[in-house]
Design a protein around this motif. Structure first.
Motif, PDB file in Angstrom:
ATOM      1  N   MET A   1       0.547   2.716  -1.663  1.00  0.00           N
ATOM      2  CA  MET A   1       0.982   1.336  -1.788  1.00  0.00           C
ATOM      3  C   MET A   1       1.588   0.871  -0.470  1.00  0.00           C
ATOM      4  O   MET A   1       1.928   1.689   0.392  1.00  0.00           O
ATOM      5  CB  MET A   1       2.000   1.193  -2.921  1.00  0.00           C
ATOM      6  CG  MET A   1       3.243   2.034  -2.787  1.00  0.00           C
ATOM      7  SD  MET A   1       4.341   1.912  -4.245  1.00  0.00           S
ATOM      8  CE  MET A   1       5.587   3.120  -3.819  1.00  0.00           C
ATOM      9  N   THR A   2       1.695  -0.423  -0.297  1.00  0.00           N
ATOM     10  CA  THR A   2       2.318  -0.981   0.893  1.00  0.00           C
ATOM     11  C   THR A   2       3.661  -1.584   0.510  1.00  0.00           C
ATOM     12  O   THR A   2       3.790  -2.225  -0.536  1.00  0.00           O
ATOM     13  CB  THR A   2       1.436  -2.065   1.536  1.00  0.00           C
ATOM     14  OG1 THR A   2       1.067  -3.035   0.556  1.00  0.00           O
ATOM     15  CG2 THR A   2       0.193  -1.455   2.139  1.00  0.00           C
ATOM     16  N   VAL A   3       4.661  -1.388   1.372  1.00  0.00           N
ATOM     17  CA  VAL A   3       5.996  -1.912   1.124  1.00  0.00           C
ATOM     18  C   VAL A   3       6.538  -2.507   2.413  1.00  0.00           C
ATOM     19  O   VAL A   3       6.145  -2.115   3.513  1.00  0.00           O
ATOM     20  CB  VAL A   3       6.968  -0.822   0.618  1.00  0.00           C
ATOM     21  CG1 VAL A   3       6.500  -0.252  -0.707  1.00  0.00           C
ATOM     22  CG2 VAL A   3       7.132   0.286   1.650  1.00  0.00           C
ATOM     23  N   GLY A   4       7.450  -3.465   2.274  1.00  0.00           N
ATOM     24  CA  GLY A   4       8.200  -3.952   3.418  1.00  0.00           C
ATOM     25  C   GLY A   4       9.435  -3.091   3.573  1.00  0.00           C
ATOM     26  O   GLY A   4      10.217  -2.935   2.635  1.00  0.00           O
ATOM     27  N   SER A   5       9.627  -2.489   4.748  1.00  0.00           N
ATOM     28  CA  SER A   5      10.684  -1.500   4.898  1.00  0.00           C
ATOM     29  C   SER A   5      11.324  -1.591   6.274  1.00  0.00           C
ATOM     30  O   SER A   5      10.696  -2.037   7.231  1.00  0.00           O
ATOM     31  CB  SER A   5      10.115  -0.097   4.678  1.00  0.00           C
ATOM     32  OG  SER A   5      11.102   0.890   4.874  1.00  0.00           O
ATOM     33  N   ALA A   6      12.591  -1.140   6.343  1.00  0.00           N
ATOM     34  CA  ALA A   6      13.310  -1.051   7.620  1.00  0.00           C
ATOM     35  C   ALA A   6      13.507   0.406   8.030  1.00  0.00           C
ATOM     36  O   ALA A   6      14.332   0.687   8.892  1.00  0.00           O
ATOM     37  CB  ALA A   6      14.654  -1.752   7.516  1.00  0.00           C
ATOM     38  N   ARG A   7      12.756   1.305   7.418  1.00  0.00           N
ATOM     39  CA  ARG A   7      12.937   2.726   7.730  1.00  0.00           C
ATOM     40  C   ARG A   7      12.693   2.983   9.211  1.00  0.00           C
ATOM     41  O   ARG A   7      11.877   2.320   9.845  1.00  0.00           O
ATOM     42  CB  ARG A   7      12.027   3.597   6.866  1.00  0.00           C
ATOM     43  CG  ARG A   7      10.540   3.387   7.074  1.00  0.00           C
ATOM     44  CD  ARG A   7       9.737   4.056   5.968  1.00  0.00           C
ATOM     45  NE  ARG A   7       9.975   3.388   4.698  1.00  0.00           N
ATOM     46  CZ  ARG A   7       9.633   3.898   3.513  1.00  0.00           C
ATOM     47  NH1 ARG A   7       9.061   5.084   3.434  1.00  0.00           N
ATOM     48  NH2 ARG A   7       9.856   3.239   2.402  1.00  0.00           N
ATOM     49  N   THR A   8      13.406   3.946   9.748  1.00  0.00           N
ATOM     50  CA  THR A   8      13.430   4.381  11.156  1.00  0.00           C
ATOM     51  C   THR A   8      14.195   3.418  12.060  1.00  0.00           C
ATOM     52  O   THR A   8      14.383   3.712  13.243  1.00  0.00           O
ATOM     53  CB  THR A   8      12.017   4.601  11.751  1.00  0.00           C
ATOM     54  OG1 THR A   8      11.386   3.354  12.017  1.00  0.00           O
ATOM     55  CG2 THR A   8      11.156   5.454  10.834  1.00  0.00           C
ATOM     56  N   ASP A  50       3.199   6.864  -0.122  1.00  0.00           N
ATOM     57  CA  ASP A  50       2.571   7.475  -1.286  1.00  0.00           C
ATOM     58  C   ASP A  50       3.251   6.986  -2.559  1.00  0.00           C
ATOM     59  O   ASP A  50       4.200   6.195  -2.516  1.00  0.00           O
ATOM     60  CB  ASP A  50       2.580   9.005  -1.191  1.00  0.00           C
ATOM     61  CG  ASP A  50       3.982   9.597  -1.205  1.00  0.00           C
ATOM     62  OD1 ASP A  50       4.943   8.852  -1.521  1.00  0.00           O
ATOM     63  OD2 ASP A  50       4.126  10.790  -0.912  1.00  0.00           O
ATOM     64  N   GLU A  51       2.795   7.470  -3.707  1.00  0.00           N
ATOM     65  CA  GLU A  51       3.292   6.963  -4.984  1.00  0.00           C
ATOM     66  C   GLU A  51       4.762   7.279  -5.213  1.00  0.00           C
ATOM     67  O   GLU A  51       5.430   6.626  -6.013  1.00  0.00           O
ATOM     68  CB  GLU A  51       2.456   7.536  -6.136  1.00  0.00           C
ATOM     69  CG  GLU A  51       2.507   9.056  -6.235  1.00  0.00           C
ATOM     70  CD  GLU A  51       1.645   9.575  -7.373  1.00  0.00           C
ATOM     71  OE1 GLU A  51       1.555   8.886  -8.411  1.00  0.00           O
ATOM     72  OE2 GLU A  51       1.052  10.662  -7.221  1.00  0.00           O
ATOM     73  N   HIS A  52       5.287   8.284  -4.512  1.00  0.00           N
ATOM     74  CA  HIS A  52       6.690   8.645  -4.666  1.00  0.00           C
ATOM     75  C   HIS A  52       7.561   8.038  -3.566  1.00  0.00           C
ATOM     76  O   HIS A  52       8.775   8.228  -3.570  1.00  0.00           O
ATOM     77  CB  HIS A  52       6.846  10.166  -4.652  1.00  0.00           C
ATOM     78  CG  HIS A  52       5.997  10.858  -5.680  1.00  0.00           C
ATOM     79  ND1 HIS A  52       6.219  10.735  -7.035  1.00  0.00           N
ATOM     80  CD2 HIS A  52       4.913  11.670  -5.538  1.00  0.00           C
ATOM     81  CE1 HIS A  52       5.320  11.449  -7.689  1.00  0.00           C
ATOM     82  NE2 HIS A  52       4.524  12.017  -6.814  1.00  0.00           N
ATOM     83  N   ASP A  53       6.952   7.339  -2.615  1.00  0.00           N
ATOM     84  CA  ASP A  53       7.666   6.739  -1.488  1.00  0.00           C
ATOM     85  C   ASP A  53       8.433   7.790  -0.692  1.00  0.00           C
ATOM     86  O   ASP A  53       9.517   7.537  -0.173  1.00  0.00           O
ATOM     87  CB  ASP A  53       8.612   5.632  -1.969  1.00  0.00           C
ATOM     88  CG  ASP A  53       9.066   4.713  -0.825  1.00  0.00           C
ATOM     89  OD1 ASP A  53       8.474   4.813   0.259  1.00  0.00           O
ATOM     90  OD2 ASP A  53      10.005   3.933  -1.026  1.00  0.00           O
ATOM     91  N   THR A  54       7.867   9.005  -0.595  1.00  0.00           N
ATOM     92  CA  THR A  54       8.523  10.078   0.146  1.00  0.00           C
ATOM     93  C   THR A  54       7.982  10.208   1.566  1.00  0.00           C
ATOM     94  O   THR A  54       8.605  10.852   2.407  1.00  0.00           O
ATOM     95  CB  THR A  54       8.349  11.418  -0.575  1.00  0.00           C
ATOM     96  OG1 THR A  54       6.957  11.637  -0.842  1.00  0.00           O
ATOM     97  CG2 THR A  54       9.105  11.412  -1.893  1.00  0.00           C
ATOM     98  N   HIS A  55       6.842   9.642   1.840  1.00  0.00           N
ATOM     99  CA  HIS A  55       6.254   9.692   3.175  1.00  0.00           C
ATOM    100  C   HIS A  55       5.878   8.264   3.562  1.00  0.00           C
ATOM    101  O   HIS A  55       5.697   7.392   2.717  1.00  0.00           O
ATOM    102  CB  HIS A  55       5.023  10.595   3.200  1.00  0.00           C
ATOM    103  CG  HIS A  55       5.291  11.993   2.726  1.00  0.00           C
ATOM    104  ND1 HIS A  55       5.954  12.915   3.503  1.00  0.00           N
ATOM    105  CD2 HIS A  55       5.018  12.604   1.560  1.00  0.00           C
ATOM    106  CE1 HIS A  55       6.062  14.054   2.838  1.00  0.00           C
ATOM    107  NE2 HIS A  55       5.505  13.892   1.648  1.00  0.00           N
ATOM    108  N   GLY A  56       5.746   8.025   4.830  1.00  0.00           N
ATOM    109  CA  GLY A  56       5.401   6.679   5.239  1.00  0.00           C
ATOM    110  C   GLY A  56       4.686   6.629   6.570  1.00  0.00           C
ATOM    111  O   GLY A  56       4.865   7.499   7.428  1.00  0.00           O
TER     112      GLY A  56
END
Length: 243
Positions: A1-8, A50-56
């Motif tokens: 899935m695609t998400v809007g994120s501020a990770r990193t 991924d489906e668990h949002d553990t990798h990006g």
């Protein structure tokens, strides 16, 4: 899935990389809004997860540095091999369409459309009034120690309540032990939180080492005065002042 994120980016990660239960969030309700309103271009950058949002994987790496702000919503190509979104100049009005191709993903067909099942597991909602939640005052760590949460009137006139969270050899995971105290003087939250004053002095020990520090940081829905600082296993992050 695609998400809007501020990770990193190290924005809210400064506050969250010392992993702990979210009891203090009640005392800093405006923190996410302060970051969102002052650093908005970095908040919703597109990521493939991924489906668990553990990798990006970032779908627009380097866009902010090049002066472009990615905008949701993100649209998938029907066969799952590309994602479509648009961007706007950070210091201008130009826009552009971006297609992020995913060459390592095999094409897929559309899934079967199914009707939503009736929630037979749920109680009928007609006439149901949920009970008021009981505030948590003590939380035992899964591995060791505990967290104690106290609420009392704030000694600072402009705030209604003081929330104090005390960690005593607290650990929910092996080798990650937290000791210290964090506090939030705050008012009654509104739509975008409320102004609060946050302090923290937490230390991490065991297999991991680190800290979270803040000294009377004033957090408002559109600004933050002061600095929150954290470090975990050598990764040092700071947040503030904002804007």
């Amino acid at each position: 899935m695609t998400v809007g994120s501020a990770r990193t980016t190290g924005l809210l990660e400064t506050f969250s990389q010392i992993r702990r239960p979210p009891f203090i969030e009640e005392g800093v309700p405006a923190l996410p809004f302060a970051v969102f309103t002052t650093r908005n271009p970095q908040i919703a950058e597109p990521w493939l997860v991924d489906e668990h949002d553990t990798h990006g994987q970032p779908l627009a790496p380097g866009a902010i540095a090049a002066g472009w702000d990615a905008k949701p919503n993100f649209r998938w190509k029907p066969d799952g091999t590309a994602v479509l979104f648009w961007q706007q100049q950070l210091r201008g009005t130009q826009t552009r369409v971006v297609v992020a191709h995913l060459p390592e993903r095999p094409p897929t067909g559309r899934g079967t459309i199914r009707s939503t099942p009736s929630p037979s597991w749920a109680s009928p909602i007609a006439g149901y009034v949920p009970p008021d939640p009981r505030p948590v005052t003590h939380y035992a760590g899964k591995i060791s120690g505990s967290v104690d949460i106290t609420r009392r009137p704030s000694p600072i006139p402009r705030f209604e309540c003081l929330l104090e969270v005390t960690y005593t050899n607290y650990s929910d995971e092996p080798g990650f032990v937290i000791n210290g105290v964090e506090r939030g003087d705050h008012g009654k939250p509104g739509l975008y939180g409320t102004t609060s004053r946050y302090s923290a002095d937490l230390a991490v020990s065991g297999r991991h080492s680190g800290y979270l520090k803040a000294d009377n940081v004033l957090i408002q829905p559109h600004a933050m005065t002061g600095t929150i600082e954290s470090q975990l296993d050598g990764r040092h992050l700071t947040l503030g002042p904002l804007p």
